[in-house]
Motif scaffolding. Structure first.
Motif, short mmCIF file in Angstrom:
data_model
loop_
_atom_site.label_atom_id
_atom_site.label_comp_id
_atom_site.label_asym_id
_atom_site.label_seq_id
_atom_site.Cartn_x
_atom_site.Cartn_y
_atom_site.Cartn_z
N LEU A 254 -69.25 -7.63 25.99
CA LEU A 254 -69.42 -7.82 24.58
C LEU A 254 -71.21 -7.79 24.01
N SER B 86 -63.45 -9.22 35.97
CA SER B 86 -64.10 -9.10 37.92
C SER B 86 -64.57 -10.50 38.23
N ARG C 222 -74.59 5.72 19.32
CA ARG C 222 -73.88 4.15 19.21
C ARG C 222 -73.10 4.21 17.95
N THR D 82 -73.77 5.62 23.81
CA THR D 82 -74.93 5.29 23.41
C THR D 82 -76.00 4.78 22.12
N GLY D 83 -76.72 3.37 22.09
CA GLY D 83 -77.94 3.22 20.89
C GLY D 83 -79.22 4.28 21.16
N ARG D 84 -79.17 5.16 22.46
CA ARG D 84 -80.20 5.80 22.99
C ARG D 84 -80.18 7.12 22.95
N ALA E 56 -75.59 3.70 28.27
CA ALA E 56 -76.89 3.95 29.44
C ALA E 56 -77.19 2.27 30.61
N CYS F 288 -64.10 -4.67 28.66
CA CYS F 288 -65.19 -5.71 30.30
C CYS F 288 -66.12 -6.19 29.18
N GLY G 166 -75.78 -0.69 32.80
CA GLY G 166 -74.64 -1.16 34.17
C GLY G 166 -73.61 -0.61 34.38
N VAL G 167 -72.57 -0.99 33.58
CA VAL G 167 -71.24 -0.28 33.71
C VAL G 167 -71.15 0.57 33.10
N ILE H 163 -60.16 -6.21 31.45
CA ILE H 163 -61.15 -6.65 32.73
C ILE H 163 -61.53 -8.10 33.17
N1 LIG Z 1 -65.55 -8.80 32.67
C1 LIG Z 1 -66.46 -8.65 33.43
O1 LIG Z 1 -65.85 -9.21 34.58
C2 LIG Z 1 -67.67 -8.19 33.34
C3 LIG Z 1 -68.63 -7.39 34.69
C4 LIG Z 1 -69.62 -6.47 34.23
C5 LIG Z 1 -70.27 -6.65 32.45
N2 LIG Z 1 -69.15 -7.39 31.56
C6 LIG Z 1 -69.81 -7.56 30.73
O2 LIG Z 1 -70.20 -6.00 30.43
C7 LIG Z 1 -71.23 -6.04 28.92
C8 LIG Z 1 -71.87 -4.65 30.08
O3 LIG Z 1 -72.82 -5.42 31.70
P1 LIG Z 1 -74.01 -4.49 32.01
O4 LIG Z 1 -74.59 -5.03 32.78
O5 LIG Z 1 -73.90 -3.17 31.62
O6 LIG Z 1 -75.28 -5.12 30.62
P2 LIG Z 1 -76.10 -3.66 30.74
O7 LIG Z 1 -76.56 -3.26 30.92
O8 LIG Z 1 -76.83 -4.72 29.41
O9 LIG Z 1 -75.55 -2.34 29.95
C9 LIG Z 1 -75.01 -3.35 28.50
C10 LIG Z 1 -75.14 -1.95 27.52
O10 LIG Z 1 -74.28 -2.12 26.38
C11 LIG Z 1 -75.30 -1.48 24.40
N3 LIG Z 1 -75.75 -2.76 24.14
C12 LIG Z 1 -76.52 -3.43 24.28
N4 LIG Z 1 -76.54 -4.33 22.92
C13 LIG Z 1 -76.21 -3.44 21.93
C14 LIG Z 1 -75.74 -3.97 20.82
N5 LIG Z 1 -75.37 -4.96 20.08
N6 LIG Z 1 -74.37 -3.09 20.38
C15 LIG Z 1 -73.84 -1.65 20.62
N7 LIG Z 1 -74.01 -1.96 22.21
C16 LIG Z 1 -75.07 -2.33 22.97
C17 LIG Z 1 -76.90 -0.76 25.66
O11 LIG Z 1 -75.98 0.45 25.58
P3 LIG Z 1 -76.85 1.71 24.81
O12 LIG Z 1 -78.29 1.68 24.86
O13 LIG Z 1 -76.42 3.11 26.18
O14 LIG Z 1 -76.24 1.98 23.69
C18 LIG Z 1 -76.83 -2.18 26.60
O15 LIG Z 1 -77.19 -0.69 27.75
C19 LIG Z 1 -71.63 -6.78 29.50
O16 LIG Z 1 -71.48 -7.52 28.27
C20 LIG Z 1 -71.96 -7.86 30.29
O17 LIG Z 1 -71.23 -9.60 30.24
C21 LIG Z 1 -67.93 -7.60 32.11
#
Ligand SMILES: NC(=O)c1ccc[n+]([C@@H]2O[C@H](COP(=O)([O-])OP(=O)(O)OC[C@H]3O[C@@H](n4cnc5c(N)ncnc54)[C@H](OP(=O)(O)O)[C@@H]3O)[C@@H](O)[C@H]2O)c1
Length: 332
Positions: free
Chosen positions: A249, A274, A204, A183-185, A161, A247, A163-164, A272
């Motif tokens: 954490l 970006s 989740r 998902t946790g939701r 749920a 990608c 952004g990625v 991955i």
């Molecule tokens: N490698 C790169 O270049 C790159 C680029 C972009 C983002 N990222 C990383 O990718 C991750 C996601 O980014 P995003 O922008 O999509 O963030 P986001 O919108 O916050 O999405 C992360 C999702 O992970 C789940 N989540 C959150 N806390 C959690 C936990 N403690 N245990 C398990 N699941 C959990 C939640 O989804 P649910 O509610 O559906 O469970 C949350 O919506 C981040 O770690 C970010 O730093 C890396």
């Protein structure tokens, strides 16, 4: 535009905490880079949450204008590749770490960071995709480049749920893959995840647990945004020679697990990044996003918010409380 403009500036306090304040800047305050952009929109990514709250030492120098994404119009350029009026965007490249970023109405940028906004997208739509969506595209391209076809079996998307996750589901479903969303939701996000194209939604907790060294074969591929024991569980459940682009954490930076899936099922763990991806990879990702993204569906995954709400939204994204994407209208 007037001589002064708004920017969200991060400062480090004596106690090492970070404060985020909207300040009036002038052009003379901006870094001496070649291309001046009138910024239209930025976004809030997980990494922005880390920067604006000071939860992790993302920012290497203060004061910092944060924001890892921006889209807008070239105002002036000392580089012949860009002319006033060009529509451009930037993702990553150390914005909000070492260089000033998108939480400002104007910004000066290096020309080699700029990607042209595809004609298919408005600035708002380009930022609805933003770093999260462009990273999702890099993950999907890794899966396709590995040769995984839509009939190979389910592709699992963790942090579904977020952004990625939301963009990855939208892209995979559009390409005909069978998508399982983790998902946790489950109840809160079910309607959205199904609308984006997920055919199965699992909680989740099914993956965020200690995995056995090798488990039943499930996934032809994965997009992992969570890391830690969730990623270890995904790696423990591959079909033969599956690929797992990792990608994120959001669940932690550790990776507890076994080598058994690598040596018995030939699974490939594909990192991955970006932030420093080379321009041809970025261009390829944005070109494909322009072809694949259904703009009506994209509208279902984002909200537009003003610059002043960034600190609050940064805290919310770290708490896992944001669904989909947040676009920041820096002029509001
Ligand atoms: N490698 C790169 O270049 C790159 C680029 C972009 C983002 N990222 C990383 O990718 C991750 C996601 O980014 P995003 O922008 O999509 O963030 P986001 O919108 O916050 O999405 C992360 C999702 O992970 C789940 N989540 C959150 N806390 C959690 C936990 N403690 N245990 C398990 N699941 C959990 C939640 O989804 P649910 O509610 O559906 O469970 C949350 O919506 C981040 O770690 C970010 O730093 C890396």
């Amino acid at each position: 535009m007037s001589d002064t403009f708004n920017a969200l500036v991060l400062d480090r306090n004596e106690d090492k905490s970070v404060s985020a304040t909207i300040k009036r800047l002038t052009l003379a305050d901006l870094p001496d880079e070649d291309v001046l952009v009138d910024v239209a929109y930025s976004t809030v990514n997980y990494k922005d949450g880390l920067a604006v709250t000071g939860a992790s030492p993302i920012v290497r120098k203060f004061p910092m204008v944060a924001g890892i994404d921006l889209a807008g119009t070239v105002a002036t350029s000392r580089d012949s590749r860009f002319q006033p009026g060009d529509r451009v965007l930037v993702n990553g490249y150390g914005l909000s770490e070492r260089f000033w970023g998108g939480y400002a109405q104007r910004q000066k940028l290096k020309p080699e960071w700029l990607v042209r906004v595809p004609d298919a997208f408005s600035f708002e739509e380009a930022m609805a995709i933003g770093t999260a969506g462009y990273t999702a595209m890099l993950c999907v391209q890794a899966i396709r480049d590995w040769g995984v076809k839509p009939d190979a079996g389910p592709v699992v998307v963790t942090g579904a749920a977020g952004g990625v996750g939301t963009v990855a589901i939208m892209l995979l479903a559009k390409l005909g893959y069978q998508v399982t969303a983790v998902t946790g939701r489950v109840e809160e996000a079910r309607a959205l995840l199904e609308q984006l194209g997920a055919s199965e939604i699992i909680p989740r907790a099914d993956l965020a647990r200690d995995a056995a060294p090798l488990e039943a074969e499930r996934w032809a591929a994965a997009v992992d945004t969570v890391g830690a024991n969730t990623l270890a569980s995904v790696i423990a459940q591959p079909r033969y020679e599956a690929i797992v682009p990792a990608c994120g954490l959001a669940g932690g930076a550790g990776l507890p697990g076994s080598v058994m899936p690598f040596i018995l099922r030939g699974v490939t763990l594909r990192g991955i990044d970006s932030v420093m991806a080379a321009q041809p990879r970025r261009q390829r990702a944005w070109d494909e996003l322009a072809k694949l993204v259904d703009r009506a569906l994209l509208r279902a995954i984002y909200e537009v918010e003003p610059l002043a709400r960034v600190p609050e939204l940064g805290r919310a994204i770290l708490a896992g409380a944001i669904k989909g994407r947040v676009v920041i209208d820096v002029n509001r």
